[in-house]
Design a protein around this motif. Structure first.
Motif, PDB file in Angstrom:
ATOM      1  N   SER A 227      26.641  41.708  44.381  1.00 13.54           N
ATOM      2  CA  SER A 227      26.871  41.841  45.828  1.00 13.54           C
ATOM      3  C   SER A 227      28.476  42.187  45.934  1.00 13.54           C
ATOM      4  CB  SER A 227      26.275  40.643  46.883  1.00 13.54           C
ATOM      5  OG  SER A 227      26.866  40.910  48.190  1.00 13.54           O
ATOM      6  N   PRO A 228      28.833  43.188  46.630  1.00 15.49           N
ATOM      7  CA  PRO A 228      30.177  43.239  47.065  1.00 15.49           C
ATOM      8  C   PRO A 228      30.890  42.253  48.048  1.00 15.49           C
ATOM      9  CG  PRO A 228      28.818  45.036  48.219  1.00 15.49           C
ATOM     10  CD  PRO A 228      27.907  44.050  47.432  1.00 15.49           C
ATOM     11  N   ALA A 229      30.103  41.683  48.795  1.00 13.53           N
ATOM     12  CA  ALA A 229      30.478  40.775  49.684  1.00 13.53           C
ATOM     13  C   ALA A 229      30.506  39.394  49.270  1.00 13.53           C
ATOM     14  CB  ALA A 229      29.478  40.582  50.860  1.00 13.53           C
ATOM     15  N   LEU A 230      31.673  38.860  48.518  1.00 14.67           N
ATOM     16  CA  LEU A 230      31.596  37.809  47.971  1.00 14.67           C
ATOM     17  C   LEU A 230      32.030  36.670  48.757  1.00 14.67           C
ATOM     18  CD1 LEU A 230      34.259  38.783  44.905  1.00 14.67           C
ATOM     19  CD2 LEU A 230      31.682  38.770  45.136  1.00 14.67           C
ATOM     20  N   VAL A 231      31.348  35.327  48.557  1.00 14.00           N
ATOM     21  CA  VAL A 231      31.182  34.142  49.343  1.00 14.00           C
ATOM     22  C   VAL A 231      31.870  33.062  48.516  1.00 14.00           C
ATOM     23  CG1 VAL A 231      29.393  35.116  50.619  1.00 14.00           C
ATOM     24  CG2 VAL A 231      29.078  33.741  48.700  1.00 14.00           C
ATOM     25  N   TYR A 232      32.031  31.900  49.017  1.00 13.57           N
ATOM     26  CA  TYR A 232      32.616  30.724  48.549  1.00 13.57           C
ATOM     27  C   TYR A 232      31.693  30.368  47.220  1.00 13.57           C
ATOM     28  CZ  TYR A 232      34.482  26.155  47.886  1.00 13.57           C
ATOM     29  OH  TYR A 232      34.926  24.814  47.502  1.00 13.57           O
ATOM     30  N   ALA A 233      30.309  30.262  47.426  1.00 15.23           N
ATOM     31  CA  ALA A 233      29.469  29.943  46.513  1.00 15.23           C
ATOM     32  C   ALA A 233      29.165  30.828  45.339  1.00 15.23           C
ATOM     33  CB  ALA A 233      28.226  29.385  46.952  1.00 15.23           C
ATOM     34  N   SER A 234      29.847  32.297  45.388  1.00 16.08           N
ATOM     35  CA  SER A 234      29.796  33.326  44.357  1.00 16.08           C
ATOM     36  C   SER A 234      30.081  32.921  43.082  1.00 16.08           C
ATOM     37  CB  SER A 234      30.199  34.579  44.827  1.00 16.08           C
ATOM     38  OG  SER A 234      31.760  34.246  44.940  1.00 16.08           O
ATOM     39  N   ARG A 235      29.816  33.551  42.069  1.00 15.21           N
ATOM     40  CA  ARG A 235      30.247  33.251  40.677  1.00 15.21           C
ATOM     41  C   ARG A 235      31.798  33.423  40.467  1.00 15.21           C
ATOM     42  NH1 ARG A 235      28.051  37.076  36.321  1.00 15.21           N
ATOM     43  NH2 ARG A 235      29.055  35.561  34.815  1.00 15.21           N
ATOM     44  N   ALA A 236      32.302  34.470  41.461  1.00 10.33           N
ATOM     45  CA  ALA A 236      33.705  34.901  41.398  1.00 10.33           C
ATOM     46  C   ALA A 236      34.510  33.747  42.150  1.00 10.33           C
ATOM     47  CB  ALA A 236      33.962  36.054  42.145  1.00 10.33           C
ATOM     48  N   GLY A 237      33.748  33.232  43.128  1.00 11.65           N
ATOM     49  CA  GLY A 237      34.474  31.979  43.818  1.00 11.65           C
ATOM     50  C   GLY A 237      34.487  30.617  42.732  1.00 11.65           C
ATOM     51  N   ARG A 238      33.483  30.482  42.097  1.00 10.35           N
ATOM     52  CA  ARG A 238      33.258  29.435  41.251  1.00 10.35           C
ATOM     53  C   ARG A 238      34.572  29.576  40.132  1.00 10.35           C
ATOM     54  NH1 ARG A 238      27.872  30.110  41.830  1.00 10.35           N
ATOM     55  NH2 ARG A 238      27.713  30.784  39.699  1.00 10.35           N
ATOM     56  N   ALA A 239      34.473  30.854  39.696  1.00  7.08           N
ATOM     57  CA  ALA A 239      35.608  31.226  38.720  1.00  7.08           C
ATOM     58  C   ALA A 239      37.120  30.955  39.078  1.00  7.08           C
ATOM     59  CB  ALA A 239      35.466  32.644  38.104  1.00  7.08           C
ATOM     60  N   LEU A 240      37.051  31.119  40.243  1.00 10.91           N
ATOM     61  CA  LEU A 240      38.492  31.063  40.794  1.00 10.91           C
ATOM     62  C   LEU A 240      38.897  29.436  40.893  1.00 10.91           C
ATOM     63  CD1 LEU A 240      39.297  33.576  43.586  1.00 10.91           C
ATOM     64  CD2 LEU A 240      40.016  33.727  40.949  1.00 10.91           C
ATOM     65  N   ARG A 241      37.899  28.582  41.411  1.00 12.51           N
ATOM     66  CA  ARG A 241      38.272  27.193  41.389  1.00 12.51           C
ATOM     67  C   ARG A 241      38.346  26.867  40.066  1.00 12.51           C
ATOM     68  NH1 ARG A 241      34.347  28.163  45.299  1.00 12.51           N
ATOM     69  NH2 ARG A 241      32.483  27.295  44.012  1.00 12.51           N
TER      70      ARG A 241
END
Length: 739
Positions: A227-241
């Motif tokens: 999904s282009p709309a990234l949210v806090y629980a997305s994989r990208a969000g987890r990766a940043l944390r």
């Protein structure tokens, strides 16, 4: 390290010796009533010695092929050399087989808090290394629009750091963010990547990561989620944390990350960003930069005068917008610099780029993408014996692009695993042909191979037809349904490879010890069936050989590893593993049962070892095939002494070998091979399901075709799979399946 090496060596010797003794006792005790002529004591002793020597020689051969790291500094230097070679090739691919890159500019974009110190407002590609080195800590996030040149900028940074690297500096290693399972810690991910891609020993990889001698360059954060709309629980969000928790000492560890601007800004709106880092955003290519790029790349500027005139007089016009990224400028140069190989004339007229129907930047983009595949096909030579027409290349790539795009739209999954939207991994591509059909074909392949093996034995075995014999052949054929059921149930089979290093580890020893009982159970069934037909000696021989093959395959089997630069290696390793062990074990059983005396055992050992090497050689993995061919050959030399006392009768030996043993070997080798290499044979099942008469047509040698596409700069290699060179190309092919 030295004491640990001695302990591992002692453990390996003990394991091999114990295995040899157990096999010897098992063989002798299993024939308490055998005559002296049935078992040659001297031959047994020689066979045991051959087994030990062959396994030990295989171990030394594998060790000779591995890096001999003495310390972390030496290992880092070797890693830096390997990364430099790989990234130079990647740069050539990204620039369209040219050496001139656009000197893009980038702006520093402050975060809400926790920026790195030392960031200046403006930088450019030619000075990116100096820009990065003045950051404190050295953490950088590269953002930009699609096609802005984020990966090129990251690769330029990697090459610059490597070409001027001090011995104590970390080695920049580029990783695909999409391949990261964020449940895995950063350190474990990096160590696994070094082991799989650069073939570094696990202990050395762990040491490199633990001492922070590896600088992770995480490419494509925006590609982690469909999904282009990234949210806090997305994989990208987890990766940043997870990356924020990645530290060196009391501070943040060095890091480089690339991501599209829109996706990164969406994460920032969720109050998630890379802390203590400098985020830079690549500017669109200005008309001045575009003109400079054309001056350095094209052979005849007079042909481009209309384009240059448009840039000069309308720097913000339609053409400047349509060619505002390095990706599209590279496409334009690749297409409009194409020349006829016979006459030298230019293939395309540059006035087409200014045609009235190209009235939007998107129309200019699609115009370039439509011409790109024919140009790339004409410029890159085809492999010997292959005919790749532009229409075929477009059709085959469109099938792959459509599959990836459909996974995004529908959110498809198989056995709980989401199907990919970017990566094309050969042994995981089978859902392209449906969730059931490839698995059914896979099971049918196993049933067919077992049935053919039973027919071969029935037709050539030197025995008369009787009820017991027919019952044995029927059991052999019916036994096919168990491995076929396993193949159906295993939705995502993992690739395997042979690794003699595992015999030195406790984990490998446990797998070896657990595989022997399973092999003994299967060997008992197989040996009983053969014994009913060919006699007690042959039955026991087949049983012990089957047990040994199962134990060795369990002990030597390691997860498939990625060959740096060639994703085909995982499928090759898996097929070589299955076919090598299958052919060696089947020939061992068949030829040993048919031959007599120690002479027969030696001939059998040579045949089994040679076939294992040939199987690996044919599949591009001679080392893998040779290792378990060598090991199996030595083992079978010992088992070859379970024969009759007629060893000196040459005529009898040749007759038995040709009539009985060879039939079992030819019939059983492919059977065990197909049954063993599940991931590789699942890939073959996919190819059978995607022939020309199907809606989803792919070339029979798909791996070779994708490797050619990589050379033609249509796709790129990322870890264990392929990706389209740019997401715009993938989206275009998904929308336009017909050339």
């Amino acid at each position: 390290m030295y004491r640990g090496g001695r302990r591992r060596a002692a453990f390996t010797c003990g394991t091999i010796g114990a295995l040899a003794v157990v096999l010897a006792l098992l063989s002798v005790q299993s024939l308490p009533r055998a005559k002296v002529g049935d078992i040659d004591p001297l031959g047994a002793a020689i066979g045991v010695l051959a087994l030990i020597v062959s396994v030990w020689a295989g171990r030394l051969s594998v060790r000779a092929l591995r890096w001999q790291e003495t310390d972390v500094t030496t290992a880092a230097a070797l890693l830096a050399r390997a990364v430099l070679v790989a990234e130079r090739d990647a740069r050539r691919q990204l620039l369209g087989a040219h050496d001139k890159a656009i000197d893009v500019e980038f702006d520093f974009r402050p975060a809400a808090a926790h920026d790195a110190m030392g960031a200046v407002p403006l930088g450019r590609l030619a000075e990116v290394v100096a820009y990065y080195r003045q950051l404190r800590p050295r953490r950088m996030v590269i953002t930009g629009a699609p096609g802005a040149g984020k990966t090129v900028l990251a690769v330029e940074l990697i090459l610059g750091l490597l070409e001027d690297r001090a011995p104590e500096d970390p080695v920049p290693v580029r990783l695909s963010a999409a391949a990261w399972d964020t449940d895995q810690p950063v350190e474990a991910w990096l160590s696994t990547h070094l082991t799989e891609v650069y073939r570094i020993r696990p202990a050395t990889a762990t040491a490199l990561v633990a001492t922070r001698r590896v600088l992770p360059v995480v490419d494509g954060l925006d590609e982690m989620d469909d999904s282009p709309a990234l949210v806090y629980a997305s994989r990208a969000g987890r990766a940043l944390r997870a990356l924020n928790a990645y530290q060196h000492g009391r501070g943040k560890a060095e890091l480089v990350l690339t991501c599209r601007s829109a996706q990164y800004q969406a994460l920032e709106a969720m109050r998630v960003w890379v802390q203590d880092a400098a985020r830079v955003e690549i500017r669109p290519v200005s008309a001045v930069k575009a003109r400079d790029f054309l001056n350095r790349r094209v052979s005849d500027l007079t042909r481009w005068r209309t384009v240059l005139h448009e840039f000069d007089h309308h720097p913000s016009g339609l053409l400047a917008q349509g060619l505002s990224t390095p990706w599209r400028l590279t496409l334009a140069v690749t297409i409009y610099e194409q020349r006829d190989p016979r006459t030298g004339s230019y293939v395309h007229d540059l006035n087409d780029l200014l045609a009235p129907e190209l009235n939007t930047p998107e129309a200019i983009r699609d115009h370039l993408l439509h011409l790109f595949i024919p140009a790339a096909t004409a410029l890159h030579p085809r492999p010997k014996g292959a005919i790749y027409t532009p229409d075929q290349v477009h059709t085959w790539l469109a099938v792959l692009a459509g599959y990836l795009d459909d996974n995004v739209v529908t959110g498809r999954s198989a056995a709980g695993r989401p199907l990919p939207s970017i990566d094309v991994v050969l042994h995981e591509l089978w859902p392209l042909a449906g969730s059931r059909r490839p698995r059914l074909v896979h099971a049918a392949m196993i049933v067919g191979a077992w049935s053919a093996g039973a027919a071969a034995i029935a037709a050539h075995a030197p025995t008369s037809f009787n009820p017991v014999y027919l019952l044995t052949v029927s059991i052999w054929a019916l036994a096919a349904f168990w491995p076929a059921f396993v193949a159906w149930q295993d939705v995502w089979p993992e690739t395997t490879r042979a690794d003699l290093y595992r015999l030195r580890t406790r984990s490998g020893a446990r797998h070896l010890s657990s595989g022997l009982p399973v092999g003994l159970a299967g060997g008992s069934v197989a040996g009983t069936g053969v014994g009913l037909v060919a006699g007690l000696s042959a039955g026991l021989t087949v049983g012990v050989v089957t047990a040994l093959a199962a134990g060795l395959s369990a002990g030597l089997a390691a997860p498939g590893r990625i060959g740096a630069g060639d994703p085909r290696d995982m499928v090759r390793d898996d097929l070589a593993f299955g076919l090598g062990f299958g052919c060696a074990a089947a020939l061992a059983a068949g030829l040993t049962a048919g031959l007599a005396g120690l002479t027969g055992g030696i001939v059998m050992a040579l045949a089994g070892g040679f076939l294992g090497w040939v199987a690996g050689k044919r599949l591009g993995k001679a080392v893998s095939g040779g290792m378990f061919g060598l090991t199996g050959g030595g083992a079978v030399t010992f088992l070859g002494v379970l024969t009759t006392e007629d060893a000196g009768l040459l005529t009898g030996v040749l007759t038995a070998w040709l009539a009985g043993g060879l039939a079992i070997g030819i019939g059983g080798g492919p059977v065990l091979g197909i049954t063993g290499g599940l991931a590789g044979t699942r890939y073959v099942a996919l190819l059978l399901c995607t022939r020309r008469w199907n809606d989803q047509w792919l070339p029979w040698r798909l791996g070779r075709f994708l490797n050619w596409c990589y050379g033609a700069a249509l796709i790129r290699v990322a870890g264990g799979g392929y990706q389209f060179r740019h997401r715009e190309l993938q989206d275009y092919l998904a929308r336009n399946s017909i050339p």
